[in-house]
Write a protein that holds these residues in place. Structure first.
Motif, mmCIF file in Angstrom:
data_model
loop_
_atom_site.group_PDB
_atom_site.id
_atom_site.type_symbol
_atom_site.label_atom_id
_atom_site.label_comp_id
_atom_site.label_asym_id
_atom_site.label_seq_id
_atom_site.Cartn_x
_atom_site.Cartn_y
_atom_site.Cartn_z
ATOM 1 N N ASP A 13 0.816 -1.216 0.000
ATOM 2 C CA ASP A 13 0.000 0.000 0.000
ATOM 3 C C ASP A 13 0.852 1.269 0.000
ATOM 4 O O ASP A 13 0.536 2.247 -0.684
ATOM 5 C CB ASP A 13 -0.931 -0.002 1.207
ATOM 6 N N LEU A 14 1.941 1.277 0.757
ATOM 7 C CA LEU A 14 2.775 2.477 0.868
ATOM 8 C C LEU A 14 3.647 2.694 -0.363
ATOM 9 O O LEU A 14 4.072 3.815 -0.641
ATOM 10 C CB LEU A 14 3.643 2.397 2.123
ATOM 11 N N GLY A 15 3.922 1.615 -1.080
ATOM 12 C CA GLY A 15 4.653 1.737 -2.333
ATOM 13 C C GLY A 15 6.034 2.345 -2.180
ATOM 14 O O GLY A 15 6.756 2.084 -1.218
ATOM 15 N N ARG A 16 6.388 3.236 -3.112
ATOM 16 C CA ARG A 16 7.753 3.778 -3.165
ATOM 17 C C ARG A 16 7.918 5.099 -2.426
ATOM 18 O O ARG A 16 9.031 5.505 -2.121
ATOM 19 C CB ARG A 16 8.167 3.975 -4.635
ATOM 20 N N ALA A 17 6.792 5.778 -2.147
ATOM 21 C CA ALA A 17 6.913 7.125 -1.571
ATOM 22 C C ALA A 17 6.073 7.329 -0.327
ATOM 23 O O ALA A 17 6.029 8.434 0.220
ATOM 24 C CB ALA A 17 6.516 8.168 -2.628
ATOM 25 N N GLY A 18 5.399 6.295 0.150
ATOM 26 C CA GLY A 18 4.567 6.433 1.323
ATOM 27 C C GLY A 18 3.220 7.059 0.993
ATOM 28 O O GLY A 18 2.844 7.221 -0.176
ATOM 29 N N ASP A 19 2.479 7.423 2.010
ATOM 30 C CA ASP A 19 1.141 7.990 1.860
ATOM 31 C C ASP A 19 1.273 9.470 1.510
ATOM 32 O O ASP A 19 1.233 10.340 2.381
ATOM 33 C CB ASP A 19 0.356 7.795 3.164
ATOM 34 N N ILE A 20 1.401 9.775 0.225
ATOM 35 C CA ILE A 20 1.682 11.146 -0.181
ATOM 36 C C ILE A 20 0.499 12.075 0.091
ATOM 37 O O ILE A 20 0.696 13.278 0.316
ATOM 38 C CB ILE A 20 2.117 11.234 -1.658
ATOM 39 N N ILE A 55 2.891 1.158 11.656
ATOM 40 C CA ILE A 55 2.935 2.497 11.075
ATOM 41 C C ILE A 55 3.463 3.510 12.098
ATOM 42 O O ILE A 55 4.285 4.379 11.786
ATOM 43 C CB ILE A 55 1.540 2.919 10.577
ATOM 44 N N ASP A 56 2.973 3.393 13.334
ATOM 45 C CA ASP A 56 3.394 4.321 14.398
ATOM 46 C C ASP A 56 3.218 3.620 15.741
ATOM 47 O O ASP A 56 2.099 3.469 16.226
ATOM 48 C CB ASP A 56 2.564 5.601 14.355
ATOM 49 N N PRO A 57 4.324 3.182 16.373
ATOM 50 C CA PRO A 57 4.224 2.456 17.644
ATOM 51 C C PRO A 57 3.557 3.244 18.768
ATOM 52 O O PRO A 57 3.098 2.658 19.751
ATOM 53 C CB PRO A 57 5.688 2.151 17.993
ATOM 54 N N ARG A 98 -1.254 11.329 11.172
ATOM 55 C CA ARG A 98 -0.642 10.748 9.979
ATOM 56 C C ARG A 98 -0.670 9.214 10.040
ATOM 57 O O ARG A 98 -1.018 8.542 9.065
ATOM 58 C CB ARG A 98 0.800 11.240 9.821
ATOM 59 N N GLY A 99 -0.294 8.687 11.171
ATOM 60 C CA GLY A 99 -0.276 7.232 11.317
ATOM 61 C C GLY A 99 -1.665 6.630 11.271
ATOM 62 O O GLY A 99 -1.885 5.574 10.661
ATOM 63 N N VAL A 100 -2.625 7.281 11.918
ATOM 64 C CA VAL A 100 -4.005 6.784 11.922
ATOM 65 C C VAL A 100 -4.541 6.693 10.501
ATOM 66 O O VAL A 100 -5.131 5.686 10.097
ATOM 67 C CB VAL A 100 -4.907 7.688 12.792
ATOM 68 N N LEU A 101 -4.329 7.732 9.719
ATOM 69 C CA LEU A 101 -4.864 7.775 8.362
ATOM 70 C C LEU A 101 -4.135 6.819 7.420
ATOM 71 O O LEU A 101 -4.745 6.206 6.549
ATOM 72 C CB LEU A 101 -4.803 9.204 7.824
ATOM 73 N N SER A 102 -2.832 6.689 7.592
ATOM 74 C CA SER A 102 -2.060 5.826 6.694
ATOM 75 C C SER A 102 -2.347 4.342 6.937
ATOM 76 O O SER A 102 -2.267 3.529 6.018
ATOM 77 C CB SER A 102 -0.564 6.096 6.842
ATOM 78 N N LEU A 104 -8.640 -1.940 7.956
ATOM 79 C CA LEU A 104 -10.037 -2.240 7.614
ATOM 80 C C LEU A 104 -10.141 -3.379 6.609
ATOM 81 O O LEU A 104 -11.064 -4.194 6.677
ATOM 82 C CB LEU A 104 -10.722 -0.988 7.064
ATOM 83 N N ASN A 105 -9.213 -3.442 5.661
ATOM 84 C CA ASN A 105 -9.259 -4.533 4.678
ATOM 85 C C ASN A 105 -9.183 -5.893 5.368
ATOM 86 O O ASN A 105 -9.945 -6.817 5.039
ATOM 87 C CB ASN A 105 -8.116 -4.394 3.679
ATOM 88 N N PHE A 106 -8.250 -6.039 6.294
ATOM 89 C CA PHE A 106 -8.146 -7.306 7.028
ATOM 90 C C PHE A 106 -9.428 -7.570 7.820
ATOM 91 O O PHE A 106 -9.988 -8.678 7.766
ATOM 92 C CB PHE A 106 -6.950 -7.271 7.986
ATOM 93 N N LEU A 107 -9.892 -6.586 8.545
ATOM 94 C CA LEU A 107 -11.072 -6.768 9.391
ATOM 95 C C LEU A 107 -12.328 -7.071 8.584
ATOM 96 O O LEU A 107 -13.108 -7.968 8.930
ATOM 97 C CB LEU A 107 -11.306 -5.517 10.233
ATOM 98 N N MET A 108 -12.548 -6.347 7.511
ATOM 99 C CA MET A 108 -13.761 -6.534 6.720
ATOM 100 C C MET A 108 -13.770 -7.896 6.029
ATOM 101 O O MET A 108 -14.805 -8.579 5.991
ATOM 102 C CB MET A 108 -13.893 -5.406 5.695
ATOM 103 N N HIS A 109 -12.630 -8.285 5.499
ATOM 104 C CA HIS A 109 -12.557 -9.574 4.799
ATOM 105 C C HIS A 109 -12.726 -10.749 5.758
ATOM 106 O O HIS A 109 -13.563 -11.635 5.535
ATOM 107 C CB HIS A 109 -11.217 -9.683 4.070
ATOM 108 N N LEU A 110 -11.961 -10.745 6.840
ATOM 109 C CA LEU A 110 -12.017 -11.872 7.775
ATOM 110 C C LEU A 110 -13.332 -11.901 8.553
ATOM 111 O O LEU A 110 -13.889 -12.973 8.798
ATOM 112 C CB LEU A 110 -10.828 -11.817 8.723
ATOM 113 N N SER A 111 -13.842 -10.740 8.928
ATOM 114 C CA SER A 111 -15.132 -10.700 9.624
ATOM 115 C C SER A 111 -16.253 -11.157 8.693
ATOM 116 O O SER A 111 -17.229 -11.780 9.134
ATOM 117 C CB SER A 111 -15.420 -9.289 10.143
ATOM 118 N N GLY A 112 -16.117 -10.864 7.407
ATOM 119 C CA GLY A 112 -17.095 -11.351 6.447
ATOM 120 C C GLY A 112 -17.125 -12.869 6.376
ATOM 121 O O GLY A 112 -18.200 -13.488 6.336
#
Length: 300
Positions: A25-32, A69-71, A99-103, A109-117
């Motif tokens: 998700d963060l790729g080469r430049a992070g959450d720009i 992302i942010d300890p 910044r950490g919360v948003l990134s 959510l992807n993990f939670l939504m998929h596995l909870s589904g």
């Protein structure tokens, strides 16, 4: 009565999965977007809420996402994996540098939504047959790389796991039989090859093949694409083979276990379970499960 403990995922496995997802998700430049619009000193508090009823799975993956992302981010769980929740339930509260919360938000959510589904959909199947002794089981039809997570979610939903891969149990299917030219001979070959701790299961497409399989005493017979009437007859054939009747049948440790598979739907699983089979396996609980709608709302 022994109460089964809830399953847990090894911390090392969780971190490996989350690191891979964040790297993608963060790729080469992070959450720009976030880096460009949110100052490093800004903080945020967010509530993670479910928008429909379901069974929760994947909280530790979400927690690890924010931690990596942010300890310093605080992730407080308000429910546990395996809990059934109502629409509007807040399942976790997150606070820390914005910044950490948003990134971390999307991956968590992807993990939670998929596995909870998956857990939620499995629970619907399990609830349909709760009045019987049968167990609904997943298969190897899983998203590559996510099998252990998806099988974890199945267990949280009240299902049981089939084999994890090609190396932990023998399942002799129709193509193996076609090449080896015999049901009983394939079972005996598997017994000779594998150690005494390896279970041997064989797939059959009719009662004649089932009788041949019973002559070689597999641990499990998979009854492929059989309707309730044939499944009921298969249970009777199994009981007759082992000299069991009535109350003796269900609990006898010697007998071959029977697994039904094929055309398993929420509308058909009850009738299948009521025939007396031990397991009902379906790929639907992993491959057809819709995601559970979960959102993250910033409250600042």
């Amino acid at each position: 009565m022994t109460v089964a403990l809830r399953p847990e995922l090894p911390a090392l496995m969780v971190e490996e999965q989350v690191r891979a997802a964040l790297t993608e998700d963060l790729g080469r430049a992070g959450d720009i977007t976030t880096l460009a619009t949110i100052g490093p000193e800004m903080t945020a508090t967010a509530d993670m809420r479910v928008r429909e009823a379901g069974v929760i799975a994947g909280l530790e993956l979400a927690r690890t996402t924010f931690r990596l992302i942010d300890p310093a981010i605080r992730f407080e769980t308000l429910v546990a994996d395996g809990d059934r929740v109502a629409p509007g339930t807040t399942i976790a509260r997150i606070s820390g540098r914005a910044r950490g919360v948003l990134s971390a938000e999307r991956v968590a959510l992807n993990f939670l939504m998929h596995l909870s589904g998956i857990a939620t959909y499995t629970a619907k199947f399990a609830d349909e047959i709760a009045h019987t002794a049968a167990k609904v089981c997943c298969t190897r039809k899983t998203i590559p790389g996510l099998r252990a997570l998806e099988k974890y979610a199945v267990r949280l939903g009240g299902g049981s796991n089939h084999r994890y891969g090609l190396d932990d149990a023998v399942l002799i299917k129709d193509n193996h039989i076609a090449v080896s030219r015999g049901v009983a001979s394939a079972i005996r070959a598997a017994r000779a090859y594998c150690g005494h701790l390896v279970k041997v299961e064989v797939e059959v497409d009719g009662l004649a093949q089932m009788r041949e399989a019973l002559s070689a005493s597999p641990d499990v017979i998979l009854l492929d694409n059989m309707g309730p009437d044939v499944l009921r007859e298969a249970v009777a054939v199994n009981a007759e083979h082992w000299g069991l009747s009535g109350g003796d049948y269900a609990g006898d440790p010697r007998r071959t276990r029977l697994e039904a598979s094929g055309n398993v739907r929420i509308e058909t699983i009850r009738a299948m379970a009521e025939t007396g089979v031990d397991y009902i396996s379906t790929s639907k609980i992993t491959m057809a499960a819709p995601t559970l709608d979960i959102g993250l709302d910033i409250s600042l």
